[in-house]
Motif scaffolding. Structure first.
Motif, PDB file in Angstrom:
ATOM      1  N   PRO A 232     -25.965  33.930 -42.061  1.00  0.00           N
ATOM      2  CA  PRO A 232     -27.225  33.194 -42.182  1.00  0.00           C
ATOM      3  C   PRO A 232     -27.390  32.075 -41.157  1.00  0.00           C
ATOM      4  O   PRO A 232     -28.511  31.634 -40.911  1.00  0.00           O
ATOM      5  N   ALA A 233     -26.309  31.654 -40.536  1.00  0.00           N
ATOM      6  CA  ALA A 233     -26.413  30.629 -39.496  1.00  0.00           C
ATOM      7  C   ALA A 233     -27.014  31.201 -38.209  1.00  0.00           C
ATOM      8  O   ALA A 233     -27.402  30.441 -37.323  1.00  0.00           O
ATOM      9  N   SER A 234     -27.112  32.541 -38.115  1.00  0.00           N
ATOM     10  CA  SER A 234     -27.617  33.159 -36.887  1.00  0.00           C
ATOM     11  C   SER A 234     -29.135  33.380 -36.906  1.00  0.00           C
ATOM     12  O   SER A 234     -29.685  33.896 -35.943  1.00  0.00           O
ATOM     13  N   TYR A 235     -29.808  33.013 -38.005  1.00  0.00           N
ATOM     14  CA  TYR A 235     -31.256  33.119 -38.068  1.00  0.00           C
ATOM     15  C   TYR A 235     -31.806  31.996 -38.945  1.00  0.00           C
ATOM     16  O   TYR A 235     -31.065  31.327 -39.668  1.00  0.00           O
ATOM     17  N   TYR A 236     -33.102  31.803 -38.870  1.00  0.00           N
ATOM     18  CA  TYR A 236     -33.796  30.744 -39.595  1.00  0.00           C
ATOM     19  C   TYR A 236     -34.587  31.386 -40.726  1.00  0.00           C
ATOM     20  O   TYR A 236     -35.387  32.300 -40.495  1.00  0.00           O
ATOM     21  N   MET A 237     -34.351  30.908 -41.958  1.00  0.00           N
ATOM     22  CA  MET A 237     -35.146  31.358 -43.105  1.00  0.00           C
ATOM     23  C   MET A 237     -35.367  30.152 -43.999  1.00  0.00           C
ATOM     24  O   MET A 237     -34.479  29.725 -44.738  1.00  0.00           O
TER      25      MET A 237
END
Length: 154
Positions: free
Chosen positions: A109-114
């Motif tokens: 999850p650190a590799s994309y923004y949500m």
């Protein structure tokens, strides 16, 4: 005089179970899809209960792969209150990461923004504070679920 600086306090987490997406095709702003919400679990210091088999995420996928999230669903607390949730936000990241998410892979999850902003509403007096509280959320996309942490803005 300075305005107060908002702080965040964890309120609860959701695991929202999803059904297969319904692909609508190209819309006015991008590729459109509806993802039915079929259940899940709420856990946390403020709210525990079950996400109801009710609602969906109406998504728009833009040409650059970014996704506009627009969800409406409900949960029932362990003590019988029904809470409506409207959650709007964005998911984006590098093209290869977004492709892996679209393929159903678990991605760091650190590799994309949500991130999303949520409005909660209920008529149950025990949870009336929800009607007057702002929430911001951080999420993780899984193959058949979304995990979302809800933070009260204080």
């Amino acid at each position: 005089m300075q305005c107060p600086v908002p702080t965040l306090e964890k309120s609860f987490s959701l695991r929202v179970d999803l059904s297969k997406p319904l692909e609508l095709g190209e819309g006015r702003a991008g590729q459109r899809r509806i993802i039915p919400i079929i259940g899940g679990v709420a856990s946390g210091p403020d709210i525990t209960g079950e996400v109801l088999n009710l609602g969906a995420d109406w998504q728009t996928i833009f040409a650059d792969g970014a996704v506009h999230l627009d969800t409406r669903y409900a949960l029932e607390t362990h003590d019988g209150a029904v809470i409506e949730i409207v959650n709007v936000g964005a998911r984006h990241g590098p093209a290869d990461v977004m492709a892996r998410l679209a393929a159903g892979e678990d991605v760091d999850p650190a590799s994309y923004y949500m991130r999303t902003a949520a409005r909660l509403e209920t008529g149950d007096k025990r949870y009336a504070w929800l009607n007057h509280t702002l929430f911001v959320c951080a999420g993780i996309r899984r193959a058949s679920a979304v995990e979302i942490d809800y933070y009260k803005v204080l």
